[in-house]
Design a protein around this motif. Sequence first.
Motif, short mmCIF file in Angstrom:
data_model
loop_
_atom_site.label_atom_id
_atom_site.label_comp_id
_atom_site.label_asym_id
_atom_site.label_seq_id
_atom_site.Cartn_x
_atom_site.Cartn_y
_atom_site.Cartn_z
N ARG A 9 0.95 7.78 10.92
CA ARG A 9 0.92 8.78 9.87
C ARG A 9 0.48 10.11 10.43
N PHE B 143 4.63 9.28 6.81
CA PHE B 143 4.40 7.94 7.33
C PHE B 143 5.58 7.64 8.25
N LYS C 177 -5.28 2.01 3.44
CA LYS C 177 -5.77 2.14 2.07
C LYS C 177 -6.80 1.06 1.83
N GLN D 294 0.21 14.43 -0.83
CA GLN D 294 -1.24 14.37 -0.63
C GLN D 294 -1.98 14.36 -1.95
N GLN E 288 -2.27 6.17 -8.07
CA GLN E 288 -1.79 5.23 -9.08
C GLN E 288 -0.53 4.57 -8.56
N ARG E 289 -0.34 3.28 -8.94
CA ARG E 289 0.92 2.63 -8.62
C ARG E 289 1.96 3.07 -9.64
N ILE F 163 0.82 -1.20 0.00
CA ILE F 163 0.00 0.00 0.00
C ILE F 163 0.85 1.26 0.00
N VAL G 65 -6.54 -4.38 0.33
CA VAL G 65 -5.89 -3.13 0.70
C VAL G 65 -5.58 -2.28 -0.53
N ALA G 66 -6.13 -2.64 -1.65
CA ALA G 66 -5.95 -1.86 -2.89
C ALA G 66 -4.49 -1.67 -3.24
N CYS G 67 -3.75 -2.77 -3.23
CA CYS G 67 -2.33 -2.66 -3.57
C CYS G 67 -2.08 -2.81 -5.06
N PHE G 68 -3.10 -3.21 -5.80
CA PHE G 68 -3.00 -3.33 -7.26
C PHE G 68 -2.13 -4.49 -7.72
N LEU H 6 -1.35 10.85 -3.52
CA LEU H 6 -1.48 9.70 -2.63
C LEU H 6 -2.53 8.71 -3.12
N TYR H 7 -2.11 7.48 -3.28
CA TYR H 7 -2.98 6.35 -3.62
C TYR H 7 -3.69 6.49 -4.96
N GLY I 105 -8.14 2.92 -5.67
CA GLY I 105 -7.77 2.88 -4.27
C GLY I 105 -7.89 4.25 -3.65
N THR I 106 -8.15 4.27 -2.38
CA THR I 106 -8.21 5.55 -1.69
C THR I 106 -7.92 5.31 -0.21
N ASP J 39 2.97 4.13 -1.65
CA ASP J 39 3.07 4.76 -2.96
C ASP J 39 4.47 4.70 -3.55
#
Lengths: 550, 188, 391
Positions: free
Chosen positions: A144, A154, B105, A216, A222-223, A112, B77-80, A219-220, B95-96, A114
Amino acid sequence: MAKVWINDQEIELGDDERLNGIQVARRAGVDVPHYCWHPGLSVVASCRMCLVETGSKNAETGEVSMMPKLVPACQTPAKDGTVFVTDSDKVKHARAFVEEALLIDHPIDCPICDKAGECYLQDYHFEHGQKERRADIKPFTSRRRPMGETVTLFVDRCVMCTRCVRFTREITGTNELMTVQRGAHEEIDVFPGFPLENKLSGNVVDLCPVGALGDQDFLYSQRVWFMKTHNSVCTGCSTGCSIRVDENQDEVYRVRPRENPHINKWWMCDDGRYGWRYIHDDARLIGPEIQNKQDANADSGANGDGPLPGPMEWSTVIAKADEDVRAAGRLAVVLSPYLTVEEAFLLCTYAREVDSQVLIALGPVPQLGEDETFPSGFTIHAEKAPNRRGVEEVAASFGKALSFEELLPKVAAKEVSAVWVTAGYPQANWIDESAASQLAKADVLVVQDIFDSPLWQAATHRLPSATFAEKEGSYVNFANRLQSVPWAIRPPAGARSEGGVLWRLLGRTGLYQAKQVLAEVTREIPYFRAAADGVSEFGIDLTIGMLAEA
Amino acid sequence: MKPDDPDILWVDEPKLGLAGKLYLPLIAQGLTTTTKHLFGKKVTVSYPDSEPEIANPLIYRGVHRLNRDEQGRVKCVACFLCATACPAHCIDIIGTESPWEDREKYPESFTIDELRCIYCGMCEEACPVDAIELTSLYNLTGRSREEMVFDKEKLLSVFDQTKDAEPMKSQTVANSLADTTPPKGGAS
Amino acid sequence: MWEALIKIGLLIFVIMTAVAYFVLLERKVAAWVQDRKGPNRVGLPLTKIRLFGMGQPLADGVKMVLKEEYIPGHVDKALYVLAPISILASALATFAVIPFGSIWPTADGYIDFVVAPGFDAGLIYVFALSGIAVYGVILGGWASNNKYSFLGGLRSSAQLIAYEIPLSLGILGIVLTAGSLRLDTVIAQQAETGMWNAFVQPLGFVVFLVAATAEAARLPFDLPEAEQELIGGFHTEYSGMKLVMYASAEFLHMITAAFLIVILFLGGWHFWGITGSGTEITWVTALLRVLVLFAKICLVVFGFMMVRWTLPRFRFDQLMALAWKVMLPLGMVNLVLVAAMVEYFNNAVAEKPLMVFLVMTGLMLVSIVVTAVLAPLGSRNERSPVGDLPT
């Protein structure tokens, strides 16, 4: 001429070069892992990841005497006869133990995080770490807390390299970040009531070698491994920072600075970093239109053919615009400072071909506040357009260029009957009603823009255009440095870059080729001559061309 | 590729015995085999008159489900990583930040295009938290393509539907290991 | 006149129905051999009665008839349309001389179970028409203007021409013993002695069986189609009714081959003890003869199907080697043996049938072994001399 040895490899240094072990090793093609050292920041040698063996070679006898202990390469200057050994068992063991120590406290929440995918902790663990984790597996989450509006910390992911702390001390001079506690309890933090808020705050996220500081904004969303990175130039102000645009399937997710020693070093401002969202705005103009003036005035169908229907074929609209501009008589073109050099050149070429007495005017250049300079020398310019210099020089080569204000009364007085306006301003209010109504006096008003404006409403030919991420071309920044960049994403369906439209208007076949146009520009205009032999990723200084011209 | 390419491995034809050269004995042999199968037990079933028997639901790859944790929340956990591993690109996650204290997440949206899926089970392999699993439900039907795009609620409902018949695989495997091997001390 | 028309109508109806159900049987046999159940859903329309999938041919037929009559743009239209018609027409016309029973006694004599009774050149007619079938394949392959179709057509022509020769050699033996080209005479002669030609000249039987399989383009000789290599070969570009024509023509070829095998070598309608041998018969015997004939044909067709799932396809060079190096010499040997028998032991078949059978079988085995040793079927997979190849 100093000679340095890296693992039996001999490197020669320039006389005035002051390099440390990491930099010399990199020159030899050897990567010395490091967390806390950053070329733009002071050296603290606190992470101990870059430990190497060092010694000196006696120039006369050729005898090498090594230091008994390992030393951090970042803190060890390379002098004549210095020897670095980066691949001995001793060094490898040291790295493995440092890596293990850093991971003892680290929550393994890579799924999880980023940073996963571009994380140095991950990379070095695979490359240098022990294969087995001996520490107990920690909870899956990290504590966090927000550092400010833009950055969140974090806590448990941090490896205490203090790059971010040094950044706020040395680069911005704002001193928001600091370390609290000691030893294993050491943490990054801010004083209560004094959050991290400065115009360069986003840079700490890039600086962070692990996932401790999160953006911010990104955050979350896109991988990182899904995104493709494209070189680009920030069009937020005339500094023209080199940037990277990270995109996945024509959707931009973030913008990062790209190292350029001549312009922005390693940094960029938050205005540029978070100021690109307009390119995915729902209000973006899509679909070319033609509005017949007589029809619009005399209701529909008064003279028989009625208003042309809404969305039209690009080829039809381009052909019609060309026909109407040629039929109209005196032509004026307005060059936006958001145009690339190539596009400005193509537009001038086209206008000159249509009307040899064409009036060339420069579009308004937005100014906002004052230039803002940080202790490190990084400057955010008040001039909020990327290419005023380039467009000016192109216009000047086609004769005397008018200012926007000079052009308006001429159009209002019907001295010109056709006006071709390029805009592309991210600010929707770049033109006011009165200026628009003056330009609307022209019989033919072609507008290329990305957002709705009074001028767009008054236009007879409406051509939706592209943003910086969607077009290739060159920009000249305030210091006459030209940078050429490719496009990162495709324009939304229904919009076309100015370059593409003008390419078609000039009757050229195939796809728009900015490189080809730039070659023409460097041939035609002396100012750009320095770019004739190609442009490196750092850009090229055009002041030489200016000197030649003078 | 040329005939002298070193990557070509030249294999000589097998030497035939007399029976092979005569060919007729081999035909008889082959006919014996086919005739045996002619009357052998059939492996197919007359679906839907009779249902196939799923020997081991643990390794069967049917419709996906999203597991719930003890509190009934989605485990994902939306880790993709499933979306990354998916060769058919049929998993789409948004994910959020999670609304819960103990989680960072979570998937705001999690859709699997069951028509695009090739049921390879790579998502299950990739999942670090055992959130996505393939069940032994095989009779998946729908009246439209949209209906076959399963969203998070649908995938969670598959879990509710199958959790009694098929407990979470991580637990099943852990239990079966516990049955056969003594518990390991300390962390591993 | 009316008699012939009724016979034609009856024959075409029975044969085409048989083709449809042979398709079903083929699918069923395929399924069974592969441990499957096979098509078993389609029964009587509008009911739930399934009848083990007996309605499948009807459903297939309706589907194919209702398909669009599509002609690809790149084909030679006239030939493209003509090809399936020619192949189906020639396949059907073959049955004009093939007896599908013996005779039917009437008040004033009897009716022959053959459309064109008393046709003296029956065998030659059969071969002439099966030669025309090659045109259907080649024309289809050529007209399709598609390289796979064309390759299929080329392979087909080479294969069919090559196997015509052993086929003819196999038949020559029959013609020698029967002394006639009429098919009913051949049956009558076998029925009279009770010695089927398969026993008298087993070598000829083997040669004819293999050659007939190749002529019908059945596995292991289905190179003209070879789905795995040629996407269907000559009929790649065909669909709908034209494909049905091709497919039924292929099945007709198989049925023709089965008829010929049964008539020429397996005694036709004759079976010891129940069918008699002469023309003075009751209608019961006449019916029995028809049933016996059809039972034999079904068995042979079933054999073809089993062979299909037993043997892998030959490589093209193996196919040609088999025709020219194995079948042709064996056919010659058979011809010599039969000729010698007819010349020197003319009454042996009637007098010492067992002796003839044993001697001929022994001679067959010897000649097969000799041929196999001299001309082994497995061809040599030699490395090509590299220097000679274009680079």
